[in-house]
Design a protein around this motif. Sequence first.
Motif, PDB file in Angstrom:
ATOM      1  N   LYS A   5      35.780  33.243  55.798  1.00  0.00           N
ATOM      2  CA  LYS A   5      35.267  33.523  54.452  1.00  0.00           C
ATOM      3  C   LYS A   5      35.303  35.021  54.169  1.00  0.00           C
ATOM      4  CE  LYS A   5      32.502  29.413  54.276  1.00  0.00           C
ATOM      5  NZ  LYS A   5      32.832  28.675  53.115  1.00  0.00           N
ATOM      6  N   LEU A   6      35.734  35.347  52.952  1.00  0.00           N
ATOM      7  CA  LEU A   6      35.854  36.732  52.526  1.00  0.00           C
ATOM      8  C   LEU A   6      35.456  36.820  51.058  1.00  0.00           C
ATOM      9  CD1 LEU A   6      36.856  39.601  53.147  1.00  0.00           C
ATOM     10  CD2 LEU A   6      39.125  38.840  52.505  1.00  0.00           C
ATOM     11  N   ASP A   7      34.416  37.588  50.768  1.00  0.00           N
ATOM     12  CA  ASP A   7      33.902  37.726  49.408  1.00  0.00           C
ATOM     13  C   ASP A   7      34.346  39.065  48.826  1.00  0.00           C
ATOM     14  OD1 ASP A   7      32.505  37.562  47.045  1.00  0.00           O
ATOM     15  OD2 ASP A   7      30.531  37.717  47.963  1.00  0.00           O
ATOM     16  N   ILE A   8      35.057  39.019  47.697  1.00  0.00           N
ATOM     17  CA  ILE A   8      35.492  40.252  47.046  1.00  0.00           C
ATOM     18  C   ILE A   8      34.797  40.441  45.698  1.00  0.00           C
ATOM     19  CG2 ILE A   8      37.702  40.351  48.250  1.00  0.00           C
ATOM     20  CD1 ILE A   8      39.009  39.289  45.644  1.00  0.00           C
ATOM     21  N   THR A   9      33.656  39.789  45.521  1.00  0.00           N
ATOM     22  CA  THR A   9      32.901  39.902  44.282  1.00  0.00           C
ATOM     23  C   THR A   9      32.516  41.356  44.021  1.00  0.00           C
ATOM     24  OG1 THR A   9      32.007  37.688  44.585  1.00  0.00           O
ATOM     25  CG2 THR A   9      30.808  39.123  43.083  1.00  0.00           C
ATOM     26  N   GLY A  10      32.766  41.802  42.804  1.00  0.00           N
ATOM     27  CA  GLY A  10      32.370  43.142  42.385  1.00  0.00           C
ATOM     28  C   GLY A  10      33.277  44.266  42.843  1.00  0.00           C
ATOM     29  N   MET A  11      34.367  43.944  43.518  1.00  0.00           N
ATOM     30  CA  MET A  11      35.271  44.983  44.015  1.00  0.00           C
ATOM     31  C   MET A  11      36.389  45.247  43.020  1.00  0.00           C
ATOM     32  SD  MET A  11      35.812  44.069  47.975  1.00  0.00           S
ATOM     33  CE  MET A  11      34.451  44.033  49.094  1.00  0.00           C
ATOM     34  N   GLY A  37      35.371  35.200  44.684  1.00  0.00           N
ATOM     35  CA  GLY A  37      35.023  36.298  43.795  1.00  0.00           C
ATOM     36  C   GLY A  37      34.682  35.768  42.421  1.00  0.00           C
ATOM     37  N   SER A  38      34.108  36.620  41.604  1.00  0.00           N
ATOM     38  CA  SER A  38      33.711  36.189  40.264  1.00  0.00           C
ATOM     39  C   SER A  38      34.391  37.002  39.163  1.00  0.00           C
ATOM     40  CB  SER A  38      32.192  36.305  40.110  1.00  0.00           C
ATOM     41  OG  SER A  38      31.791  37.654  40.306  1.00  0.00           O
ATOM     42  N   SER A  39      35.267  37.898  39.534  1.00  0.00           N
ATOM     43  CA  SER A  39      35.946  38.750  38.566  1.00  0.00           C
ATOM     44  C   SER A  39      36.832  37.928  37.637  1.00  0.00           C
ATOM     45  CB  SER A  39      36.795  39.778  39.318  1.00  0.00           C
ATOM     46  OG  SER A  39      37.575  40.515  38.426  1.00  0.00           O
ATOM     47  N   TYR A  40      36.940  38.358  36.400  1.00  0.00           N
ATOM     48  CA  TYR A  40      37.811  37.655  35.452  1.00  0.00           C
ATOM     49  C   TYR A  40      39.276  37.742  35.878  1.00  0.00           C
ATOM     50  CZ  TYR A  40      39.131  42.186  33.535  1.00  0.00           C
ATOM     51  OH  TYR A  40      39.603  43.454  33.389  1.00  0.00           O
ATOM     52  N   ASP A  41      39.638  38.769  36.627  1.00  0.00           N
ATOM     53  CA  ASP A  41      41.023  38.921  37.071  1.00  0.00           C
ATOM     54  C   ASP A  41      41.203  38.557  38.547  1.00  0.00           C
ATOM     55  OD1 ASP A  41      39.576  41.136  37.817  1.00  0.00           O
ATOM     56  OD2 ASP A  41      40.986  42.596  37.010  1.00  0.00           O
ATOM     57  N   PHE A  42      40.333  37.712  39.066  1.00  0.00           N
ATOM     58  CA  PHE A  42      40.405  37.246  40.455  1.00  0.00           C
ATOM     59  C   PHE A  42      41.782  36.698  40.790  1.00  0.00           C
ATOM     60  CE2 PHE A  42      39.991  33.660  43.442  1.00  0.00           C
ATOM     61  CZ  PHE A  42      39.439  34.304  44.536  1.00  0.00           C
ATOM     62  N   ARG A  43      42.302  35.850  39.934  1.00  0.00           N
ATOM     63  CA  ARG A  43      43.601  35.222  40.209  1.00  0.00           C
ATOM     64  C   ARG A  43      44.718  36.270  40.272  1.00  0.00           C
ATOM     65  NH1 ARG A  43      45.259  29.432  39.306  1.00  0.00           N
ATOM     66  NH2 ARG A  43      47.403  29.485  39.970  1.00  0.00           N
ATOM     67  N   GLN A  44      44.648  37.284  39.435  1.00  0.00           N
ATOM     68  CA  GLN A  44      45.655  38.349  39.476  1.00  0.00           C
ATOM     69  C   GLN A  44      45.589  39.091  40.799  1.00  0.00           C
ATOM     70  OE1 GLN A  44      44.560  40.523  35.969  1.00  0.00           O
ATOM     71  NE2 GLN A  44      45.982  39.385  34.683  1.00  0.00           N
ATOM     72  N   TYR A  45      44.377  39.357  41.287  1.00  0.00           N
ATOM     73  CA  TYR A  45      44.213  40.018  42.592  1.00  0.00           C
ATOM     74  C   TYR A  45      44.871  39.204  43.695  1.00  0.00           C
ATOM     75  CZ  TYR A  45      40.468  43.178  40.873  1.00  0.00           C
ATOM     76  OH  TYR A  45      39.736  44.131  40.227  1.00  0.00           O
TER      77      TYR A  45
END
Length: 74
Positions: A5-11, A37-45
């Motif tokens: 598990k790896l959380d990139i929320t807020g990065m 993650g919860s970013s709107y551009d999560f999928r792009q990342y």
Amino acid sequence: MNIIKLDITGMQWSQAFFKMAAKTIVMQQGDIPEISGSSYDFRQYIDAFCKRIKKEPAYLEQDKDGIKRCHIHF
């Protein structure tokens, strides 16, 4: 096979990229990273990261709290 598990929320992108790269380097054969993650551009990342490492993402549904998840198959 382990789920890592790896959380990139807020990065921001650069932070998320380096965190994902550092984690995938130390994984064992057969491990599957689950990135959330919860970013709107999560999928792009995730798409950009997978393109760079030449792997395929498998997207999972967004949960009720707005957290998005995906697995990267190695």
